[in-house]
Design an enzyme around this catalytic site. Sequence first.
Site, PDB file in Angstrom:
ATOM      1  N   GLY A  57       3.381  16.137  35.505  1.00  0.00           N
ATOM      2  CA  GLY A  57       4.039  15.570  34.344  1.00  0.00           C
ATOM      3  C   GLY A  57       3.872  14.082  34.190  1.00  0.00           C
ATOM      4  N   CYS A  58       3.995  13.673  32.988  1.00  0.00           N
ATOM      5  CA  CYS A  58       3.944  12.273  32.629  1.00  0.00           C
ATOM      6  C   CYS A  58       5.358  11.751  32.625  1.00  0.00           C
ATOM      7  CB  CYS A  58       3.322  12.158  31.249  1.00  0.00           C
ATOM      8  SG  CYS A  58       3.366  10.544  30.563  1.00  0.00           S
TER       9      CYS A  58
END
Lengths: 258, 258
Positions: free
Chosen positions: A101-102
Amino acid sequence: MLTLTLKHRTQLKSPNTEEEREEEVILERPYRIYLNEEPVGSSMVLPTGLEEFGVGFLFAQGYFDNPTVFKEVRLCHEKGSIFVYADVEKIEGKDLIVTSGCGGTGKISREFLEKEFSPLAEWRMKLSEVREFILKVLKKSDLGLRTHCVHACGYWENGRLSLFYEDVGRHNAVDKVVGAILMGKASPKGAIYTTGRLTSDMVLKCARVGIPIVMSRTATSSLGLEIAKKAGITLICYARPERINIFNAPERIINDLV
Amino acid sequence: MLTLTLKHRTQLKSPNTEEEREEEVILERPYRIYLNEEPVGSSMVLPTGLEEFGVGFLFAQGYFDNPTVFKEVRLCHEKGSIFVYADVEKIEGKDLIVTSGCGGTGKISREFLEKEFSPLAEWRMKLSEVREFILKVLKKSDLGLRTHCVHACGYWENGRLSLFYEDVGRHNAVDKVVGAILMGKASPKGAIYTTGRLTSDMVLKCARVGIPIVMSRTATSSLGLEIAKKAGITLICYARPERINIFNAPERIINDLV
């Protein structure tokens, strides 16, 4: 009022030109999150909605699962600390998976990948509302337009945009919305829209907090889709004001624009 | 040959149309990383370049700093395990900061934020090479175009694209490049290009491995810029074949296209 960007002189270079330019750069700041006075992690964040972030971060990382245990949150900006207080007895090291994930909370507890989800709130959303929701979030995403380094996350309930947060990380922005729900600022009977991708952990926290409609401007991943299917979430990708692409449970979206 | 995507039937909905569509969804799979047989973390990854990823992941998380300690890496696809062997005595819990990053290794050790960086390799890059580099990476990013859920990372040295990796996370893609350098597959005397944002941890790992030119298709953050300045890195944002925007140390880019 905290400044959220800084100005920076850059050099624009192309074969025939070389010119100075002023760019706006987003602020990224480390904050340490404490649960009942014990430090459990640190995260790089955009320092807005920090109380909600602290609560959402701990929930996402599995430090508590039941929203009723949440009691209080306090901030110390000088030291970069977020103190969350909750009615949990033991603070355990979790078997965390760092996700693709960012965002700050790019970690999920392995146990949640196997767990059954609670039933989702019963409600349907009109296509006209979907359109209005997306337009409102995009209109508010001024910081993102200026810095190209921010993800926005909005929340829709009772026919209106009730929550809006931004962060350098797409996870953090969603955590702020999830934290706000856990703090009672909104009910799970709504729809969430993120400008970020719906990877596994993104969908997982929405499923755990019980949001029935999860939307993204962009794509999902195989595991994100799998979790949405298991939880019965209406998963919408490539959401645009003029059209949406429904990956799961399309029956919740009513076309009132025919 | 592992399939990296799956097909999924979706429903495209707009006011006047409702049609079925087939979308390609990227594979996201959890892998556990071991250092000298001890599990140190798990990450959601696109299962390509896993050996490089394992090494880059451990380096990014601060489990080793000196590339010469790296010895060997083995994979077990069935169990989703990456075993890295390195000449390090103690495996300690690090004081990690979960970063705002879109990637598996969105964590950096606090100590590296204060540390001095080693001098960078001395070399300059021609603007014609920058253009060729970007074009080559974008041309290879087929998976990203098909799924909208993948970040690409390329590496340029000796006048050619020497490394290319993709991953669901922008960090993971950079970790694969950094891991390849640590494994001796490329020298740090080159330039790295990522489709992801250059937040603090992204720039930090490039600085630590000694890459003098760091480029992104998109933006940087305040801390990313700060680390680039401290390390003396040439930081390029919004890199396009026809023009680049240099945020730090522009002297390394020579305009041979005038």
